[in-house]
Each structure stands twice: as structure tokens, then as C-alpha cells.
Design a protein around this motif. Structure first.
Motif, PDB file in Angstrom:
ATOM      1  N   GLN A  30      -7.370   0.675  -0.519  1.00  0.00           N
ATOM      2  CA  GLN A  30      -7.654  -0.340   0.490  1.00  0.00           C
ATOM      3  C   GLN A  30      -8.376   0.316   1.663  1.00  0.00           C
ATOM      4  OE1 GLN A  30      -4.136  -1.945   2.410  1.00  0.00           O
ATOM      5  NE2 GLN A  30      -5.252  -3.775   3.035  1.00  0.00           N
ATOM      6  N   ASP A  53      -5.926  -1.626  -4.871  1.00  0.00           N
ATOM      7  CA  ASP A  53      -5.348  -2.135  -3.631  1.00  0.00           C
ATOM      8  C   ASP A  53      -6.389  -3.001  -2.927  1.00  0.00           C
ATOM      9  OD1 ASP A  53      -3.856  -2.631  -1.409  1.00  0.00           O
ATOM     10  OD2 ASP A  53      -3.472  -0.531  -0.896  1.00  0.00           O
ATOM     11  N   GLU A  54      -6.241  -4.277  -3.063  1.00  0.00           N
ATOM     12  CA  GLU A  54      -7.165  -5.272  -2.501  1.00  0.00           C
ATOM     13  C   GLU A  54      -8.624  -4.950  -2.816  1.00  0.00           C
ATOM     14  OE1 GLU A  54      -6.306  -6.736   1.355  1.00  0.00           O
ATOM     15  OE2 GLU A  54      -4.197  -6.218   1.221  1.00  0.00           O
ATOM     16  N   THR A 107       0.836  -1.199   0.000  1.00  0.00           N
ATOM     17  CA  THR A 107       0.000   0.000   0.000  1.00  0.00           C
ATOM     18  C   THR A 107       0.868   1.245   0.000  1.00  0.00           C
ATOM     19  OG1 THR A 107      -1.790  -1.137   1.126  1.00  0.00           O
ATOM     20  CG2 THR A 107      -1.764   1.256   1.296  1.00  0.00           C
ATOM     21  N   GLY A 127      -3.321  -2.662   6.404  1.00  0.00           N
ATOM     22  CA  GLY A 127      -4.689  -3.161   6.462  1.00  0.00           C
ATOM     23  C   GLY A 127      -4.810  -4.518   7.142  1.00  0.00           C
TER      24      GLY A 127
HETATM   25 MG   LIG Z   1      -2.127  -2.668   2.244  1.00  0.00          MG
END
Ligand SMILES: [Mg+2]
Ligand SMILES: Nc1ncnc2c1ncn2[C@@H]1O[C@H](COP(=O)(O)OP(=O)(O)OP(=O)(O)O)[C@@H](O)[C@H]1O
Lengths: 367, 513
Positions: free
Chosen positions: B92, B171-172, B50, B410
Motif C-alpha cells: 500500500q 494491499d489495496e 496492513t 493509509g
Molecule cells: Mg493499510
């Protein structure tokens, strides 16, 4: 654990700088204000060095440190009011009703001292407690309005200042007035119900120690107790607090009651320690509640920070008098300088800690 | 479509370094991605993914290194610069305005205008069209604050698609999407790549990498560990690059005799803000020794059902029994007292106080425990022991328990929430997306922990967008659609059914089996 942690410089010196960092901003601000003020004085034809010397002397010096005592005496109600607001702010509650709570606290303590038929030794504590109870009741009223009628606390506390002030004003101008004195004030409280002076010949009374004790107790409660923890979490994220089973409604009432009771107590202390009677406008004219609010906002809701900020505001103020007396700086200019210092500090620090229901955007902080 | 390294990269990062106090998050990272390439970015929680993407997006200035787009060096002072240069990012940690509507969030920054003002009808129409085209279900008029996490993730994706970026960073994006939605998203991404756009995709789900990406770059401890062509690799090999070991074999779920009912819900009705029945006459029970799964597309009432059971929302009708006691009208504290623990899906807004320390976040639900407080006074030593123990057991990567949670990656945030709730040794655990965003190793260990709760004769209600997670763990699966339970499936019957995920997907979309 993770390999790249090896690079961290967790030495004690870096921890120290971490701890000192919050102090850097206010110090810079004071310095900046002094420089700006100096320019201002040069432009208006005053000698900044002489003025600052007079200011310093006026705030902290004097014969037998009389000026320092004056600063401390002035700081007492400011710090007290700042503390009252800080405690509420910690939980995310903005108590703008300090003034009303202060006035009603002072009024109640005077009435108790004057009219309650109690033995002398009991009268002083009962009078102080009476002030605290009155302040708490006023704060609870605003909290109740928020809960029941959804009047935002911010507005409820603010609006309730007016009835409190006018009620007190009416009482000391009419039914309770000491007619003989010719002024809008009550009779003098009986001897023995006064708070003793700490230093004879000054206005510094025992209330200063009580405020100091309250600051220390508050610091301990906030940092070290479960209730303090619950308060901090509620202030940081009320949804999180509720999710964790914290009764945020009860906590809100409790916190506002304590906040109001401190404000009321400050009123009682000023009445019993400084004026020895309730004088109309004597608690509102010096803007203790608002200066205290400012101290609380600047201190980022830390009780010790409020102590520092309150002392600073008091010193700037008494120092301003010193400057007027000692360096013939006109009052207006000294006021401008005071405002400048406060403004710069305010600009440099986070004005408000997060309060309830704000969160402007999820920023870098959701998912 | 597969990019070759001889092609000039559309995007190049050279020697990126980013430090945080006490952490070197990115340590001289080089990355080159060709136009039309889909690049997966992998790595354990806290590896620096991230951070790297936020540097690329102009959110953090790099301490060292260069960013090049089509060979030209860039200096982004803010995301605005990056957006102008054609970079879009699905965050994220969502970046949405909770008080604005979905449509307003999506068009923000590029609003359709009418007489200089935001044209709301046009915005709503464009967003509805976009959502329709990409198969992402959202109500453009809904307020973001009222949406469950899964729907907010879709808004985040739509926002980036709307801006029509040349380089897309995700991001995810699939952390709380269902398999069907994920397939839809992949379809979009493949299409965009074939138009020559560059996609960087962060995920912890290795199968997604295999399905979608051309190359995968693995970060470890802030450095590039490896870059591999996906065609020549396997999930096992990727995993070895990430964690330096093989995954443990499949979970051993031994059949377990179920006991009495620990959680029962009878005819529960929950209304949304507009008075609509978002949960409609739901009844089920979870017995001792059982994991019951709640499957469905986000927005079909699972979040509200769970919130009602946890006490965060009051139901309009129906009853909730906890260990056979009626708790419908009791406080959250009383439910927790009776043995309920809850891992909420919205970790950042409900599950954590981001500005507070890791320690403060870890003690929330155990704060009455005598090791943590005695006669109302916090025990510093007890807290230190309790929290460092949890940090170790759940492998939360932090410098100290006094670190603020908003500095955590995260996955590490998720571990804080999960660790805290599991530490309660609950009688009934409600786990909502308990592994969202955690890396494969950590997900595995959380799964073991959930099974342990069940094997100790307690009960788990598991709500997850991830049907593979539900299939692997649950004894029974309830599928929700439009506020109702539309199907109940038994694990034994699904055990060797290759179409199990598809069955759940069909039910969750309102189909019949
Ligand atoms: Mg991350
Ligand atoms: N704002 C910050 N302040 C301090 N440290 C930070 C900050 N942001 C990230 N870090 C640290 O940098 C490291 C990398 O974090 P990052 O968020 O990039 O990880 P990640 O690879 O995205 O992990 P995840 O898979 O869990 O999302 C972590 O150790 C994290 O604690």
C-alpha cells in the motif's frame, strides 16, 4: 474513538520514557567509550581510574573552577558554530562553509574595530554586526551559486572556505600585518572594543552569554513561530512545503543568511573577546567550525542538543589536557580516547537528518 | 476453485499479536487460507490489515503468534526470508526506488544477468512482456520518480508478479486503478489462483470483494470480526461487519444552478521531462456550483494538468484563470490566497511530511489563519483546538495530534490531507483521488463534503480513477487520453445509463463513442 485504543498505556510515566529515549543513546555511547578507554589504558599500563579522575577534574574542576571556565570558554565558539549549522540543517540545507564564514566574520570585525572612525561606544556593536554581515554574505554567495549555477550547496559552501581563509591569511601577512609584533596578526583592537570577561582571570567572555541567548532564541523560533514551522517542514519534505505555498527559495536564502551571520558573529566574538586582534589561523586551527558541525550532526538539528553536544566536546577536550597533566597519560592516548568517545556517539545517533533531494527508497513511505 | 475449510491451509496465521506504542494493531489474529483461494481482507481504516500483512511479509516481527506455510512454522527475520519462502507483496505504501527505472525496480532482487552485471536490455524486454501479458501499461525505461501514482501502482504489481510468488499479498492494489485495469488484474489473480496460488487481497471496495474473492475476513479494532463465504454474503452484510452499521442511502445530488467561471484553463500545454506534450492544448472551465470530473487512465496527463493548475509545474503555453484572474505565472502561495485548495494524489511525497506530527501536517495550508498564528507566532492552544476539531470531524484514528503521520494507516493519512484542504473552505477545490484508500464510511463522508463545496456555490475539479465516484459526484465529466480532452459528458445524460462507466472507459482508452 477506535475500540483498541483502550489498551493504550498513555500514562505520564510512559510519556516520560518516550521523552528520555533520545538521551539514552548518547549516554550509552559515553559509557561504552569510557569502558573501551579503560581497557586501552590498562593495556598501555595506565591506571584508568586515576586518568578518569584527572579527566573529570581537568574538564570541570580546578582551582576556583578554572577548568570549568576553560571548558565553557572553549564551548562558546563550538556551540555557536554548531548552532549556525543546525539552523540551516533544520531546513535541509547543509552549510559546510562555517569555517570561511567564521574567518571572514572575525576578520571583518577586527577591521571595523581598527579602522572605522566611530565613537568608542558604537564601535563594539558595529564591529559585531560587521562580522555577522560578512559571514552572511559569504553564505549567501554559496546559496546564489546553488540557485543560479546549480553548484550544490554542499560543495559551494565547502569550496568557499578556501578563498576566505587565504584572503584573511594574505591580509594579515601583508597589508594589515602588525609588523612590530613579528607575528601574522593585525594590530590590537582599541580598548573598549573588547568583549568583557565574565570571570576575571579566565578566558570566559560575554560571548558565552550571547551564544546561550542565541540558542534559546533559535529554539523558540524553530518551535514556536510560523517561520520556524516553515523551516521544519521544508527540512522534512521540501515538496510538501512548496505544495503548501512556502516560498522555499526565499526561505533558503534567509536561512543561509542567518546561518552565515551566526558563524560570522562567532568569529567576531572570538576576535573581540579572546584574541583582541585577528591572528592568522587562530580561528581555524582549533577546528571550531568542524567540531561545531559534528555537534550539529549529532544533535539531530536541535539547538538545545547542540548546546549539550558542544559542551560535551569542549569538556572532553579540556579533560584530555587534564589527563595529560594529572595522570601522565600521553597526549596521543588522550586524543585516541577523545576520538573514541566521539565516534561511539556518532555511531549511536542518526548522523544526518534528511536533507534535500535524497530519499534512498520510498521505503515504507509512499503511495 | 472455492476452497473448503477441510483442505490443509497453504497459509496459516495463529494468534498474531503486534503492538505499537499505545496501539494494539493486531490482537490475536487467526487466519487460514487454502491453496488456490482468493481471500479478501476487509476492515475500517486502522483496523490492522496492513500491519498483519507486514508481519506475514517479515517487515515486522510479531509480538506473539505463529506463521505457517503448508503446515510448517516459519520465522521471517526480514522480507528476504519471506520472499524466499514464496511470499510476494504489493505494498500500500509503495516500496520502490524512485531514482531507478521501472524495469530496474521490477527485476530488483532477481535481475537477469550478463557477465555478472544487470542485463538492462533483457530486463526491459522481460518487463515489457510481462506488462503486455497482464495488460498493465507502463514504460519500462521511465524513471519511477517521474511517474504518477497510478503508474507506480502498476509497477508495484508487476514487481510481485515477476517474482512468481506462491502466496500473493495485495494491499489495496486497486486504490488508483481504473475499472478496466482492475478487471485485467482480477483476471490475472483468478488465473494464478486456479494454478493453486494463494491470494490475499485488501480493498475497501466491496464490489471487488464480491467479484473476486472466495472468502472475506473482516478485521475490526485489530481483531477478526468475521470470516464469511462471499457467495453467501452481500456488500451490505460485509459493510455491517466492518462498521457495525448500514451505509447511508445514495448521495442526494440536487441540481444546482451554475454561476460564473471560477476556474478556466485555456490551451494549456505541459511538457514532460523529455519535452513531449504530456498535456496538449487543454481548455475547459469549472463554474460556481459545479463539480467537474477528470477521468482517464493514469499517465494520460491528468496528474500533470492538475499539477499545473495547482502551481506545482509550470506550463509551456496557455493560461490558467482563477476566479477570472490570470494566475498562470503566480506563485502557489498567491493561488492559495486566491482561494485554491488542492488534494494531491501523491499523499506521501507531496501531501504530507511523514516525519512531522499530525498537527504540523494539518496546519500547513491554514498557517496564516489568525487562530493558528498571531503576528508570526504559533498559537499552541489554537493549533490544538483547530487540529483536534479536524481529527474529530474527519474521524482520523490517532492517539494524539502529536503522533507522527508515518505511524498512521493509509486511509487515515488520506483523511489528514483531505481534512486539511477542505478546512480551507476553498473557492476552487482540486481533488485528486480524494478517497484513495479510505474506508467506505469515510469515503461517503468525503463525498458529502465535496458536494457541500459545490452546493455552497463553489467549484470542484475532481480527478479520479474511480469512474463510479466521478459518476456519482460530477455534473460534467471530461475524459483525458494522451494529453487531450477526448470527450465531455453531462451528468444528466448519463444519470440512468447503465453503460456510463463503459462509455468513459472506452473514451479513456482512446476509443470513439
Ligand atoms: Mg493499510
Ligand atoms: N509504525 C507504526 N507505529 C505506530 N503505530 C502504527 C504503525 N503502523 C501502524 N500503526 C497503527 O496500527 C493501527 C493499524 O494500522 P494499519 O496500517 O494496519 O491499518 P489498516 O487496516 O491497513 O488501515 P488502512 O485501511 O487505512 O490502510 C493503526 O492504528 C495505526 O495507527
Amino acid at each position: 474513538m477506535s475500540t483498541h485504543r483502550a489498551t493504550q498505556d498513555g500514562s505520564s510515566s510512559s510519556q516520560l520514557t518516550q521523552r528520555l529515549r533520545p538521551l539514552a543513546a548518547p549516554l550509552l555511547a559515553v559509557l561504552g567509550a569510557l569502558v573501551l578507554g579503560a581497557l586501552l589504558m590498562l593495556v598501555t599500563g595506565h591506571d584508568p581510574l586515576a586518568a578518569y579522575r584527572a579527566m573529570f577534574e581537568g574538564a570541570l574542576g580546578g582551582r576556583k573552577l578554572a577548568n570549568l571556565m576553560a571548558t565553557l570558554a572553549r564551548a562558546t565558539p563550538i556551540v555557536g558554530m554548531g548552532l549556525a549549522i543546525t539552523i540551516a540543517l533544520r531546513g535541509g540545507y547543509l552549510n559546510l562553509g562555517g569555517e570561511g564564514q567564521l574567518v571572514l566574520g572575525g576578520l571583518t570585525s577586527a577591521l571595523v574595530a581598527l579602522y572605522l572612525p566611530l565613537p568608542g561606544w558604537l564601535l563594539l556593536p558595529v564591529s559585531l554586526v560587521g562580522g555577522a554581515v560578512a559571514g552572511a554574505a559569504w553564505a549567501l554567495l554559496a546559496t546564489g551559486l546553488d540557485r543560479v549555477f546549480r553548484v550544490p550547496l554542499l560543495i559551494g559552501t565547502l569550496l568557499l572556505n578556501y578563498p576566505a581563509r587565504y584572503l584573511a591569511s594574505y591580509l594579515v601577512n601583508h597589508p594589515l600585518r602588525d609588523v612590530a609584533s613579528g607575528m601574522s596578526q593585525t594590530h590590537r583592537v582599541p580598548e573598549g572594543v573588547e568583549l568583557a570577561y565574565l570571570v576575571p582571570g579566565t578566558r570566559l567572555h560575554v560571548g558565552a552569554l550571547m551564544v546561550l541567548a542565541l540558542v534559546l532564541v533559535a529554539t523558540w523560533v524553530v518551535r514556536r513561530t510560523r517561520v520556524g514551522y516553515e523551516l521544519r517542514m521544508t527540512g522534512l519534505n521540501p515538496d510538501f512545503a512548496r505544495y503548501g505555498g512556502i516560498n522555499t527559495v526565499r526561505l533558503g536564502f534567509g536561512t543561509m543568511a542567518i546561518s552565515g551571520s551566526i558563524a560570522g558573529l562567532v568569529g567576531a566574538m572570538e576576535v573581540l573577546g579572546t584574541h583582541h586582534r585577528f591572528i592568522d589561523n587562530a580561528l581555524t586551527a582549533p577546528l571550531y567550525a568542524w567540531t561545531g558541525l559534528m555537534a550539529a550532526l549529532l544533535a539531530g538539528s536541535s539547538p538545545l542538543g547542540v548546546l549539550a553536544a558542544g559542551l560535551f566536546f569542549a569538556a572532553v577536550h579540556t579533560g584530555g589536557f587534564g589527563m595529560e597533566r594529572g595522570a601522565q597519560v600521553p597526549r596521543e592516548l588522550s586524543r585516541v580516547l577523545q576520538a573514541l568517545m566521539i565516534l561511539l556517539i556518532a555511531a549511536r545517533s542518526r548522523l544526518l537528518t534528511p536533507t534535500h533531494r535524497d530519499a534512498p527508497a520510498e521505503k515504507a513511505s509512499s503511495s | 476453485m472455492v476452497a473448503t475449510s477441510s483442505e490443509a491451509p497453504a497459509l496459516e496465521l495463529r494468534g498474531i499479536v503486534k503492538r505499537f506504542p499505545g496501539v494494539l494493531a493486531n490482537d490475536h489474529i487467526d487466519l487460514a487460507v487454502a491453496p488456490g483461494e482468493i481471500r479478501a481482507l476487509l476492515g475500517e481504516n486502522g483496523a490492522g490489515k496492513t500491519t498483519l500483512m507486514r508481519v506475514l511479509y517479515g517487515l515486522y516481527p510479531p509480538d506473539d503468534g505463529e506463521i505457517l506455510l503448508d503446515g510448517k512454522a516459519q520465522r521471517f527475520r526480514s522480507p528476504t526470508d519471506a520472499i524466499h519462502a514464496g511470499i510476494g507483496m504489493v505494498h500500500q505504501h509503495f516500496m520502490l526506488f524512485p531514482s531507478l527505472t521501472v524495469a530496474e525496480n521490477v527485476v530488483y532482487g532477481r535481475e537477469p544477468q550478463r557477465w555478472g552485471l544487470l542485463d538492462r536490455t533483457a530486463a526491459a524486454r522481460q518487463v515489457a512482456e510481462l506488462a503486455e501479458r497482464y495488460g498493465l501499461q507502463v514504460d519500462p525505461a521511465a524513471r519511477v520518480a517521474d511517474l504518477p501514482v497510478g503508474s507506480r501502482q502498476r509497477v508495484e504489481i508487476l514487481k510481485t508478479l515477476y517474482r512468481d510468488a506462491r502466496v500473493l499479498i495485495l494491499d489495496e492494489p486497486t486504490a488508483v486503478l481504473t475499472p478496466q485495469e482492475r478487471q485485467g488484474l482480477f483476471q490475472i489473480l483468478r488465473e494464478l489462483a486456479s494454478q493453486g496460488k494463494t491470494v490475499i487481497f485488501i480493498t475497501h471496495k466491496l464490489q471487488e470483494v464480491m467479484d473476486l474473492a472466495d472468502h472475506a475476513t473482516v478485521l475490526r479494532g485489530g481483531m477478526v470480526e468475521a470470516t464469511v463465504a462471499v457467495a453467501d454474503s452481500s456488500p451490505e452484510a460485509l459493510c455491517r461487519h466492518m462498521v457495525g452499521r448500514d451505509l447511508l442511502p445514495q448521495l442526494a445530488k440536487v441540481p444546482q444552478a451554475t454561476g460564473e467561471s471560477l476556474l478556466a484553463v485555456n490551451n494549456l500545454v505541459v511538457l514532460d521531462n523529455t519535452g513531449r506534450r504530456i498535456v496538449d492544448q487543454v481548455s475547459f472551465e469549472v463554474r460556481a456550483g459545479e463539480i467537474v470530473g477528470l477521468a482517464g487512465v493514469a499517465g494520460n496527463g491528468q496528474s500533470e494538468l492538475v499539477a499545473a493548475i495547482a502551481g506545482l509545474r509550470s506550463p509551456a503555453a496557455g493560461r490558467i484563470l482563477l476566479n477570472q484572474d490570470d494566475v498562470t505565472a503566480t506563485s502557489i502561495a498567491a493561488r492559495r490566497q486566491a482561494g485554491l485548495a488542492y488534494i494531491p494524489e501523491d499523499r506521501n511525497r507531496v501531501g504530507l511530511a511523514l516525519a512531522a506530527s499530525v498537527a504540523d501536517n494539518l496546519i500547513l495550508t491554514g498557517r496564516h489563519n489568525p487562530t493558528l498564528t498571531q503576528r508570526g507566532v504559533l498559537s499552541q492552544a489554537g493549533i490544538e483546538r483547530y487540529t483536534t476539531d479536524l481529527v474529530e470531524r474527519f474521524d482520523i484514528k490517532i492517539a494524539s495530534v502529536r503522533e507522527a503521520v508515518d505511524h498512521l494507516s493509509g486511509g487515515n493519512r488520506q483523511k489528514v490531507v483531505t481534512a486539511r484542504e477542505l478546512a480551507q473552505e476553498p473557492l476552487v477545490l482540486i481533488a485528486e483521488q480524494p478517497t484513495q484508500g479510505v474506508d467506505v464510511g469515510a469515503a461517503e463522508s468525503i463525498h458529502h463534503n465535496l458536494l457541500a463545496v459545490r452546493d455552497q456555490g463553489r467549484a470542484v475539479l475532481l480527478s479520479s480513477a474511480e469512474s463510479s465516484e466521478i459518476l456519482a459526484l460530477c455534473d460534467r465529466i471530461l475524459v483525458m487520453f494522451e494529453g487531450r480532452i477526448v470527450g465531455e459528458l453531462l451528468a444528466e445524460e448519463l444519470a440512468n445509463d447503465p453503460a456510463a462507466e463503459a462509455t468513459i472507459g472506452l473514451l479513456a482508452a482512446g476509443g470513439e463513442v
